[in-house]
Design a protein around this motif. Structure first.
Motif, mmCIF file in Angstrom:
data_model
loop_
_atom_site.group_PDB
_atom_site.id
_atom_site.type_symbol
_atom_site.label_atom_id
_atom_site.label_comp_id
_atom_site.label_asym_id
_atom_site.label_seq_id
_atom_site.Cartn_x
_atom_site.Cartn_y
_atom_site.Cartn_z
ATOM 1 N N HIS A 138 -8.970 15.609 3.150
ATOM 2 C CA HIS A 138 -7.917 16.028 2.240
ATOM 3 C C HIS A 138 -8.550 16.618 0.982
ATOM 4 O O HIS A 138 -9.760 16.561 0.795
ATOM 5 C CB HIS A 138 -7.032 14.835 1.860
ATOM 6 C CG HIS A 138 -7.760 13.763 1.099
ATOM 7 N ND1 HIS A 138 -8.665 12.910 1.685
ATOM 8 C CD2 HIS A 138 -7.713 13.404 -0.212
ATOM 9 C CE1 HIS A 138 -9.158 12.080 0.778
ATOM 10 N NE2 HIS A 138 -8.593 12.361 -0.377
ATOM 11 N N GLY A 171 -13.378 13.337 2.864
ATOM 12 C CA GLY A 171 -12.767 12.188 3.525
ATOM 13 C C GLY A 171 -13.783 11.071 3.654
ATOM 14 O O GLY A 171 -14.906 11.161 3.142
ATOM 15 N N ASN A 218 -8.817 1.752 -3.581
ATOM 16 C CA ASN A 218 -8.751 1.732 -2.129
ATOM 17 C C ASN A 218 -9.480 0.500 -1.609
ATOM 18 O O ASN A 218 -10.626 0.238 -2.022
ATOM 19 C CB ASN A 218 -9.410 2.979 -1.530
ATOM 20 C CG ASN A 218 -8.651 4.251 -1.837
ATOM 21 O OD1 ASN A 218 -7.624 4.535 -1.233
ATOM 22 N ND2 ASN A 218 -9.151 5.023 -2.793
ATOM 23 N N ARG A 241 -1.290 7.564 1.867
ATOM 24 C CA ARG A 241 -1.811 8.861 1.450
ATOM 25 C C ARG A 241 -2.792 9.359 2.509
ATOM 26 O O ARG A 241 -2.396 9.572 3.649
ATOM 27 C CB ARG A 241 -2.463 8.738 0.062
ATOM 28 C CG ARG A 241 -1.472 8.390 -1.048
ATOM 29 C CD ARG A 241 -0.459 9.491 -1.280
ATOM 30 N NE ARG A 241 0.417 9.230 -2.412
ATOM 31 C CZ ARG A 241 1.621 8.696 -2.333
ATOM 32 N NH1 ARG A 241 2.098 8.319 -1.142
ATOM 33 N NH2 ARG A 241 2.363 8.502 -3.397
ATOM 34 N N SER A 242 -4.047 9.517 2.172
ATOM 35 C CA SER A 242 -5.040 9.917 3.167
ATOM 36 C C SER A 242 -5.586 8.711 3.919
ATOM 37 O O SER A 242 -6.304 8.861 4.901
ATOM 38 C CB SER A 242 -6.200 10.664 2.488
ATOM 39 O OG SER A 242 -6.935 9.785 1.641
ATOM 40 N N ASN A 243 -5.247 7.516 3.458
ATOM 41 C CA ASN A 243 -5.799 6.295 4.040
ATOM 42 C C ASN A 243 -5.172 5.987 5.399
ATOM 43 O O ASN A 243 -3.976 6.150 5.610
ATOM 44 C CB ASN A 243 -5.579 5.112 3.092
ATOM 45 C CG ASN A 243 -4.134 4.983 2.637
ATOM 46 O OD1 ASN A 243 -3.547 5.932 2.125
ATOM 47 N ND2 ASN A 243 -3.548 3.804 2.830
ATOM 48 N N SER A 256 0.824 -1.210 0.000
ATOM 49 C CA SER A 256 0.000 0.000 0.000
ATOM 50 C C SER A 256 0.855 1.255 0.000
ATOM 51 O O SER A 256 1.947 1.291 0.582
ATOM 52 C CB SER A 256 -0.912 0.005 1.222
ATOM 53 O OG SER A 256 -1.624 1.224 1.322
ATOM 54 N N HIS A 258 -3.987 1.380 -0.381
ATOM 55 C CA HIS A 258 -4.071 2.423 -1.403
ATOM 56 C C HIS A 258 -3.105 2.037 -2.512
ATOM 57 O O HIS A 258 -1.894 1.966 -2.296
ATOM 58 C CB HIS A 258 -3.683 3.764 -0.774
ATOM 59 C CG HIS A 258 -3.833 4.966 -1.661
ATOM 60 N ND1 HIS A 258 -3.216 5.093 -2.897
ATOM 61 C CD2 HIS A 258 -4.525 6.126 -1.476
ATOM 62 C CE1 HIS A 258 -3.513 6.268 -3.419
ATOM 63 N NE2 HIS A 258 -4.305 6.914 -2.574
ATOM 64 N N SER A 305 -10.631 -0.954 2.044
ATOM 65 C CA SER A 305 -10.731 -0.533 3.441
ATOM 66 C C SER A 305 -11.323 -1.645 4.289
ATOM 67 O O SER A 305 -12.526 -1.924 4.200
ATOM 68 C CB SER A 305 -11.607 0.724 3.558
ATOM 69 O OG SER A 305 -11.059 1.787 2.806
ATOM 70 N N ASN A 358 -10.414 7.414 5.660
ATOM 71 C CA ASN A 358 -9.592 8.352 4.896
ATOM 72 C C ASN A 358 -9.704 9.721 5.541
ATOM 73 O O ASN A 358 -10.820 10.245 5.713
ATOM 74 C CB ASN A 358 -10.025 8.424 3.434
ATOM 75 C CG ASN A 358 -9.629 7.194 2.652
ATOM 76 O OD1 ASN A 358 -10.290 6.162 2.731
ATOM 77 N ND2 ASN A 358 -8.552 7.288 1.901
#
Length: 228
Positions: A121, A207, A110, A56-58, A53, A63, A112, A118
């Motif tokens: 962002h 997000g 993505n 990032r925002s995860n 992965s 990701h 999850s 997330n």
């Protein structure tokens, strides 16, 4: 002060409330997209098993790199074309037809698991962002014996009001009243389902709330731009 000394007490005003500066968000569902979604899911699961992965925002999820158009197959290309069509419909360029421009797409997946989210962002440097929902996971269960779903599955896409920090810095708790007469929220959540495609301006902060259910939630994100 007597009434006679207040000659302007009778002044009244009727004000019409006008909403300015819309933030367009396009939310649609792909028709007859079961085969497309299945192909995307298969490609993502294969890539998930083979590649680490990115961060990032995860938080707590997987990701992919932004090169899904290279490994997602015809289904990824078809999804990108559909998102670009939506962007063209929502775009205006002075003196130029959106259809005549060269559009570009960066795409990533993505995955999850329960508990993943997330962070808020934005996507700087591009015009539009989009997300397609492949799998929503399953809602939380009260127990294996009953099999009844209880509570919320979470994982909601949310958008932040970009104007909010300015009045908040002046006086916490202050809200502008909307055209409906209600205080405008600082955040809007958008309910989504598998097969939904959402397009929004890339500068809009957004997000994903924590996934509270079971199984993996799978989505595809895109950055959409034009070559100038």
């Amino acid at each position: 002060m007597t009434t006679a000394s207040r000659p302007f007490d009778g002044i009244r005003v009727r004000a019409a409330q006008i909403g300015l500066y819309e933030t367009p968000i396009l939310h649609g569902r792909l028709a007859d997209a079961a085969a497309l979604t299945a192909a995307l899911r298969s490609a993502i699961c294969d890539r998930h098993a083979a590649m680490p992965s990115l961060a990032r925002s995860n938080v707590g999820g997987w990701h992919s790199a932004t090169d899904m158009l290279d490994w997602g197959g015809p289904a990824a290309v078809a999804l990108a074309d559909t998102a670009v069509k939506m962007a063209k419909r929502a775009s205006h360029f002075d003196g130029r037809d959106p259809a005549s421009l060269e559009w570009t797409v960066k795409m990533w997946a993505n995955v999850s698991p329960p508990g993943a989210l997330n962070m808020s962002h934005a996507h700087p440097g591009v015009l539009w962002a989009a997300v397609y929902y492949v799998d929503m996971g399953q809602p939380p269960l009260s127990g294996e014996a009953s099999g009844e779903a209880v509570g919320e599955a979470g994982g909601a896409l949310f958008f932040e009001d970009p104007r909010f920090p300015v009045p908040f810095m002046r006086l916490p708790g202050f809200r502008l009243l909307g055209t409906d007469g209600q205080p405008q929220p600082i955040e809007r959540r958008l309910p989504t389902e598998a097969g939904d495609l959402v397009l929004f301006p890339a500068w809009l902060r957004h997000g994903v709330r924590p996934h509270l259910g079971t199984g993996d939630r799978i989505s595809i994100a895109m950055n959409i731009d034009v070559k100038d």
